[in-house]
Design a protein around this motif. Structure first.
Motif, PDB file in Angstrom:
ATOM      1  N   GLY A 140     -15.429  36.568  26.730  1.00 37.93           N
ATOM      2  CA  GLY A 140     -14.653  35.885  25.862  1.00 37.93           C
ATOM      3  C   GLY A 140     -14.346  34.449  26.020  1.00 37.93           C
ATOM      4  N   HIS A 141     -13.045  34.269  25.596  1.00 41.94           N
ATOM      5  CA  HIS A 141     -12.612  32.777  25.843  1.00 41.94           C
ATOM      6  C   HIS A 141     -11.490  32.904  26.827  1.00 41.94           C
ATOM      7  CE1 HIS A 141      -9.294  33.854  23.191  1.00 41.94           C
ATOM      8  NE2 HIS A 141     -10.094  33.915  22.190  1.00 41.94           N
TER       9      HIS A 141
ATOM     10  N   HIS B 242     -20.463  55.954  32.658  1.00 39.34           N
ATOM     11  CA  HIS B 242     -21.888  56.038  32.140  1.00 39.34           C
ATOM     12  C   HIS B 242     -22.808  56.437  33.291  1.00 39.34           C
ATOM     13  CE1 HIS B 242     -20.560  54.126  28.267  1.00 39.34           C
ATOM     14  NE2 HIS B 242     -20.238  53.074  29.059  1.00 39.34           N
TER      15      HIS B 242
ATOM     16  N   LEU C 118     -26.746  53.320  24.319  1.00 39.19           N
ATOM     17  CA  LEU C 118     -26.856  51.855  24.480  1.00 39.19           C
ATOM     18  C   LEU C 118     -28.033  51.413  23.421  1.00 39.19           C
ATOM     19  CD1 LEU C 118     -25.751  49.282  25.437  1.00 39.19           C
ATOM     20  CD2 LEU C 118     -27.269  49.518  27.418  1.00 39.19           C
TER      21      LEU C 118
ATOM     22  N   ASN D 149     -29.312  32.187  25.268  1.00 37.78           N
ATOM     23  CA  ASN D 149     -29.866  33.160  24.155  1.00 37.78           C
ATOM     24  C   ASN D 149     -29.151  34.605  24.354  1.00 37.78           C
ATOM     25  OD1 ASN D 149     -31.099  31.022  23.271  1.00 37.78           O
ATOM     26  ND2 ASN D 149     -32.849  31.772  24.492  1.00 37.78           N
TER      27      ASN D 149
ATOM     28  N   HIS E  14     -25.257  36.302  24.005  1.00 37.68           N
ATOM     29  CA  HIS E  14     -23.723  36.197  24.056  1.00 37.68           C
ATOM     30  C   HIS E  14     -23.090  37.078  24.825  1.00 37.68           C
ATOM     31  CE1 HIS E  14     -20.076  36.121  22.059  1.00 37.68           C
ATOM     32  NE2 HIS E  14     -20.140  35.154  21.222  1.00 37.68           N
TER      33      HIS E  14
ATOM     34  N   TYR F 211     -28.160  48.851  20.266  1.00 44.76           N
ATOM     35  CA  TYR F 211     -29.166  47.685  20.322  1.00 44.76           C
ATOM     36  C   TYR F 211     -30.406  48.101  19.691  1.00 44.76           C
ATOM     37  CZ  TYR F 211     -25.322  44.906  22.445  1.00 44.76           C
ATOM     38  OH  TYR F 211     -24.359  44.202  22.673  1.00 44.76           O
TER      39      TYR F 211
ATOM     40  N   VAL G  72     -33.821  42.900  28.470  1.00 40.42           N
ATOM     41  CA  VAL G  72     -34.166  43.729  27.123  1.00 40.42           C
ATOM     42  C   VAL G  72     -34.032  42.361  26.108  1.00 40.42           C
ATOM     43  CG1 VAL G  72     -32.481  44.858  25.761  1.00 40.42           C
ATOM     44  CG2 VAL G  72     -32.787  45.400  28.065  1.00 40.42           C
ATOM     45  N   PHE G  73     -33.282  41.274  26.351  1.00 40.24           N
ATOM     46  CA  PHE G  73     -33.231  40.183  25.278  1.00 40.24           C
ATOM     47  C   PHE G  73     -34.418  39.144  25.141  1.00 40.24           C
ATOM     48  CE2 PHE G  73     -28.963  41.740  24.965  1.00 40.24           C
ATOM     49  CZ  PHE G  73     -28.585  41.840  24.058  1.00 40.24           C
ATOM     50  N   ASN G  74     -35.026  39.268  26.082  1.00 41.55           N
ATOM     51  CA  ASN G  74     -36.262  38.255  26.122  1.00 41.55           C
ATOM     52  C   ASN G  74     -37.424  38.781  25.813  1.00 41.55           C
ATOM     53  OD1 ASN G  74     -34.851  35.964  26.608  1.00 41.55           O
ATOM     54  ND2 ASN G  74     -34.927  36.196  28.876  1.00 41.55           N
TER      55      ASN G  74
ATOM     56  N   THR H  52     -21.308  44.324  27.166  1.00 43.10           N
ATOM     57  CA  THR H  52     -21.691  45.762  26.763  1.00 43.10           C
ATOM     58  C   THR H  52     -22.733  46.226  27.697  1.00 43.10           C
ATOM     59  OG1 THR H  52     -20.860  45.449  24.453  1.00 43.10           O
ATOM     60  CG2 THR H  52     -22.457  47.319  24.657  1.00 43.10           C
ATOM     61  N   PHE H  53     -23.943  45.542  27.916  1.00 43.88           N
ATOM     62  CA  PHE H  53     -24.904  45.899  28.684  1.00 43.88           C
ATOM     63  C   PHE H  53     -24.306  46.242  30.309  1.00 43.88           C
ATOM     64  CE2 PHE H  53     -29.057  46.241  26.632  1.00 43.88           C
ATOM     65  CZ  PHE H  53     -28.911  45.886  25.379  1.00 43.88           C
TER      66      PHE H  53
ATOM     67  N   PHE I 221     -22.842  49.599  30.654  1.00 48.85           N
ATOM     68  CA  PHE I 221     -23.536  50.812  30.923  1.00 48.85           C
ATOM     69  C   PHE I 221     -24.106  50.807  32.194  1.00 48.85           C
ATOM     70  CE2 PHE I 221     -22.693  51.272  26.215  1.00 48.85           C
ATOM     71  CZ  PHE I 221     -23.003  52.727  26.158  1.00 48.85           C
TER      72      PHE I 221
ATOM     73  N   ARG J 219     -16.623  46.596  19.086  1.00 54.10           N
ATOM     74  CA  ARG J 219     -17.539  45.944  18.361  1.00 54.10           C
ATOM     75  C   ARG J 219     -17.906  46.093  16.846  1.00 54.10           C
ATOM     76  NH1 ARG J 219     -21.116  44.339  22.346  1.00 54.10           N
ATOM     77  NH2 ARG J 219     -21.689  42.663  20.995  1.00 54.10           N
TER      78      ARG J 219
ATOM     79  N   LYS K 147     -33.050  37.620  17.606  1.00 54.86           N
ATOM     80  CA  LYS K 147     -33.719  36.426  18.157  1.00 54.86           C
ATOM     81  C   LYS K 147     -34.335  35.788  16.764  1.00 54.86           C
ATOM     82  CE  LYS K 147     -36.951  36.699  21.796  1.00 54.86           C
ATOM     83  NZ  LYS K 147     -38.238  37.593  22.702  1.00 54.86           N
TER      84      LYS K 147
ATOM     85  N   HIS L 237     -20.649  38.856  24.811  1.00 59.65           N
ATOM     86  CA  HIS L 237     -20.076  40.352  24.363  1.00 59.65           C
ATOM     87  C   HIS L 237     -21.469  41.167  24.521  1.00 59.65           C
ATOM     88  CE1 HIS L 237     -16.294  39.002  22.978  1.00 59.65           C
ATOM     89  NE2 HIS L 237     -15.996  40.000  22.855  1.00 59.65           N
ATOM     90  N   ASP L 238     -22.507  40.733  24.258  1.00 63.53           N
ATOM     91  CA  ASP L 238     -23.893  41.489  24.605  1.00 63.53           C
ATOM     92  C   ASP L 238     -23.836  41.900  26.151  1.00 63.53           C
ATOM     93  OD1 ASP L 238     -24.392  41.782  21.783  1.00 63.53           O
ATOM     94  OD2 ASP L 238     -25.167  39.940  22.060  1.00 63.53           O
TER      95      ASP L 238
END
Lengths: 151, 417
Positions: B372-373, B31, A5, B352, B354, A9, B415-417, B360-361, B364, A126, A18, B356-357
């Protein structure tokens, strides 16, 4: 975080997600195109200023996942200043890399920072995210009017 | 402490340990984490009894049905028709003539569009659907309307994802030939007020098709009590196999409708001059059906009945409430779909990040959700979002899994922040 992962990423991708580079509109582009991934609803509008076969300026707007946004951002950084011929060569190599078709001895130098997206090849779902900006770019260069989709 | 209390309450409703043992797929690691399967609105897992029933059919009974005079053919026919009776009893249809085997909800809706629609729809007529419909309850009607120069009308919804019934009252007229509406939203979990819808429709002499793809596994359905005219659902969403589904239709309606597909099994007599069609339900079952699928669906229905749809509903509501409370606590998350009446579907977006991210996270962390939609693009447009993340719960899920989801979401946000 899991190694596989983390490979997908990488920090560079999270950074570009970002704060994407060239994330703006070019008011009077010489070329532009719209890309759409119906699978996830990712959208990209790509703007180019091409003069004498050289990409003088490139920018994009849109919404999408971190992979697609970072891919567009990295693409715009790499392509700026390149000739159309160089751009197409990089596109082909990039496509080979994300679909796992590069042979081992391949020279990755021309791809520069784009190699951070190599991890995508382990995630078939992806690959389209990483490829969307590029297909839209080629479409814009070829000046096709129909919006490009990844389906 | 609170979590323990909830666990105890839920264990009183269902013997969760025994139930989880019935589903072999749930025992694996993904995983290196225990699988937490929260994609049940897309497809449900199969209990061992369904897997064994299909396996046994192919190992001992397999043969083509109807018209065969040999032992295996008779056995197959018996098992297939027995499955039809199980479906009939499950939804309380009047007669097994009203139960048509199809490949799934989509095929069932298309059957009505192509048979009922082609016969009764004329220029300028109207079909009514809603903003929250799945593409499979939009596109078949668009195709039909294009062919007939007819119009598709849409019942609006409010911001929490509930239908605006006043809007239905405004839309319905003498031009309306059918209302096709989902019982439960696959994206929002909203349970639609179908009794009211059917009442309004019937006051105007308009038949109603109920898309039960997302309700049949959660809510007790009695077609006679509801008085719906058609009902469609898929086997794989109610713990049965893929490739099998049901169209229920009132006998008098089905009788008047022309066949949808031509072929074997659906005829009574064929000459090159003229063909007369078989009786119901066979008129609509051209070609060899998914025999093993139908028998597997019968086994799935038996299994669901053995647990009890009321128990399932109560247990799943507890899961939904626990998940909703937990997710609401996480900063940056917004739940999409806050209807008062909901099944165990939790759709959300995170600032902030998406979907799809997120998908995936979570994968794991062993957590399977859908992003999705959800084949509801007009609904996404209504909420002005490209996609959502959707966790959907079944009765084999646990409060521990709600916690696994919550922890995975918090990690992702970090992780994203």
């Amino acid at each position: 975080m899991d190694a596989e992962l983390r490979e997908l990423y990488q920090q560079v991708i999270l950074d570009h997600n970002k704060s994407p580079r060239n994330f703006r509109v070019i008011e009077q582009p010489s070329n532009s195109s719209e890309g759409y991934n119906p699978l996830c609803g990712d959208k990209i509008n790509l703007y180019l200023t091409i003069e004498d076969e050289i990409v003088k300026d490139i920018s994009f707007q849109g919404s999408g996942c971190a992979i697609s946004k970072a891919s567009a951002s990295l693409m715009s950084s790499i392509i700026k200043g390149k000739t159309i011929e160089e751009t197409k060569k990089i596109f082909e190599k990039f496509q080979e890399m994300i679909t796992g078709r590069l042979d081992e001895n391949s020279d990755l130098e021309s791809l520069g920072k784009l190699t951070v997206l190599e991890g995508v090849k382990e995630f078939p779902a992806r690959v389209k995210c990483a490829g969307l900006a590029w297909h839209t770019l080629i479409n814009a260069i070829n000046k096709k009017k129909e919006p490009v989709t990844t389906e | 402490m609170e979590s323990n209390l909830k666990t105890n309450i839920n264990e009183e409703i269902l013997n969760i340990e025994k139930i989880r043992n019935d589903f072999p797929i749930l025992k694996q690691l993904i995983h290196n984490k225990p699988l937490c399967y929260l994609d049940n609105a897309a497809s449900t897992q199969k209990p061992q009894i369904v897997i064994d029933t299909i396996n046994n059919f192919y190992s001992t009974t397999n043969s083509n049905i109807h018209r065969g005079v040999h032992y295996l053919s008779e056995k197959s026919t018996q098992a297939f028709e027995n499955a039809r009776i199980k479906v009939k009893d499950f939804i309380n249809a009047k007669s097994e003539k009203e139960i048509i085997f199809t490949s799934g909800t989509t095929a069932s809706i298309n059957l009505v569009a192509q048979s009922f629609g082609r016969k009764y729809l004329n220029e300028d007529d109207e079909i009514i659907v809603t903003t929250m419909e799945h593409h499979s309850n939009i596109v078949p009607w668009q195709l039909l309307c294009d062919e007939k120069n007819a119009n598709l009308k849409v019942v609006k919804i409010n911001d929490i994802g509930e239908l605006l019934l006043d809007s239905l009252n405004d839309l319905i007229s003498e031009k309306t030939k059918l209302i096709s509406v989902m019982h439960v939203s696959n994206t929002l979990g909203t349970i639609n007020p179908i009794k009211e819808i059917i009442k309004i429709a019937h006051q105007n002499n308009v038949p109603v098709l109920l898309d039960a793809a997302q309700s049949i596994q959660h809510i007790e359905i009695d077609v006679q009590e509801l008085d719906c005219d058609f009902l469609a659902f898929s086997g794989h969403k109610i713990y049965g196999p893929t490739g099998i589904g049901i169209l229920y239709g009132k006998e008098n309606l089905l009788d008047e409708m022309p066949p949808f597909m031509g072929g074997g099994d659906m005829i009574s007599k064929v000459t090159f001059e003229e063909t007369t069609f078989n009786e119901l339900p066979f008129k609509f079952e051209a070609g060899t059906s998914n025999i093993a699928g139908a028998i597997g669906l019968g086994a799935a229905i038996d299994y669901v009945k053995s647990i009890g749809i009321e128990n399932i509903k109560e247990y799943e509501t507890n899961l939904l409430n626990a998940a909703t409370d937990a997710v609401k606590e996480i900063p940056g998350i917004k739940i999409i779909g806050n209807a008062k009446e909901k099944t165990s579907v939790l759709s959300f977006v995170i600032d902030n990040i998406h979907p799809h991210d997120i998908g995936t996270f979570l994968d794991f962390e062993g957590v399977a959700i859908r992003t999705g939609h959800h084949c509801t693009q007009p609904l996404m447009d209504f909420f002005k979002i490209p996609a959502t993340s959707r966790a959907s719960f079944a009765f084999y899920n646990t409060l521990e899994e709600v916690e696994q989801l919550t922890i995975a979401l918090k990690k992702t946000i970090e992780v994203f922040n």
